[in-house]
Design a protein around this motif. Structure first.
Motif, short mmCIF file in Angstrom:
data_model
loop_
_atom_site.label_atom_id
_atom_site.label_comp_id
_atom_site.label_asym_id
_atom_site.label_seq_id
_atom_site.Cartn_x
_atom_site.Cartn_y
_atom_site.Cartn_z
N GLU A 1 11.24 -53.10 15.62
CA GLU A 1 11.40 -52.85 17.05
C GLU A 1 10.47 -51.74 17.52
OE1 GLU A 1 15.39 -52.10 18.18
OE2 GLU A 1 16.19 -53.96 17.32
N SER B 1 10.41 -58.38 15.61
CA SER B 1 11.65 -57.83 16.16
C SER B 1 11.57 -57.59 17.67
CB SER B 1 11.97 -56.51 15.45
OG SER B 1 12.22 -56.71 14.08
N ASP B 2 12.73 -57.27 18.25
CA ASP B 2 12.84 -57.01 19.68
C ASP B 2 11.86 -55.92 20.11
OD1 ASP B 2 14.96 -58.73 19.40
OD2 ASP B 2 16.51 -57.19 19.70
N TYR B 3 11.18 -56.15 21.23
CA TYR B 3 10.30 -55.16 21.87
C TYR B 3 9.08 -54.77 21.03
CZ TYR B 3 14.80 -54.60 24.24
OH TYR B 3 15.98 -54.84 24.88
#
Length: 220
Positions: free
Chosen positions: A6, A28-30
């Motif tokens: 992230e 992953s996220d972001y």
């Protein structure tokens, strides 16, 4: 490195063209959010998941190649990508989160929140009866079909994937032919080829036979 964590490259202005290496399985996220100079992304052949907002706010992003290995694309993964006017989605993608493509966010003073607004004339390229078509229809985007879906591993194209496909693929690799002398599998049929190139290495070998056997064991 099997996971891009992230926020790892979030806001990195120096990134312009990137290829996610084949050893990476998850974005992953972001991870790449707000990389405003990012122009081109090639997703590696072993990436399984693209996280929420992974490439959101990449304002100059124009070209995205999503590999056949990707199965899940998170919420708002490519939201606010102002220069991305279309996307091609693999038949293997089974989950697409809300506002993943074709949307930008706009602040609403009345409710002190962000509204999700659709880009005009956004196009979704994909195969019939897949998550890509469902997403396009549910969100009111133009869907451009690349053909009928061929099931992953359906080497003999009978609509089911079983041990017969393993045998058929083995016979093709061994050089067996149809009665008219043509190969058992037409490797020029890109959709068919991609559906049985189980390890995504661009060729049909005994490694694909082994991968197909593993796939059957895991999905039956």
């Amino acid at each position: 490195l099997t996971n891009i964590d992230e926020f790892l490259f979030s806001g990195c202005s120096s990134l312009k063209d990137i290829t996610i290496p084949n050893n990476v399985k998850n974005i992953s996220d972001y991870a790449f959010q707000s990389c405003e100079n990012l122009n081109t992304i090639v997703i590696g052949n072993n990436v399984d998941t693209i996280g929420n907002c992974a490439f959101a706010l990449c304002k100059n992003l124009k070209n995205v190649k999503i590999s056949n290995s990707v199965k899940s694309i998170g919420t708002a993964a490519f939201r606010d990508c102002d220069n991305l006017d279309s996307i091609t989605i693999s038949k293997n993608v089974s989950n697409i989160g809300e506002y993943a493509f074709g949307y930008y966010s706009l602040y609403n003073e009345e409710n002190d929140n962000f509204d999700n607004i659709k880009y005009n004339n956004y196009k979704i390229y994909g195969y019939k009866n897949t998550a890509a078509e469902t997403y396009a229809k549910e969100n009111g985007f133009e869907f451009i079909s690349l053909g009928e879906q061929i099931l992953t591993g359906d080497a003999n194209q009978d609509g089911t994937v079983n041990i017969k496909d393993v045998t058929y693929l083995q016979m093709h690799i061994a050089g067996n032919k149809n009665t008219d002398g043509s190969p058992l599998i037409d490797e020029t049929n890109k959709q068919l080829f991609d559906s049985i190139d189980m390890n995504n290495d661009g060729k049909l070998t005994v490694n694909d036979v082994t991968a197909l056997q593993t796939y059957l064991a895991q999905n039956n």
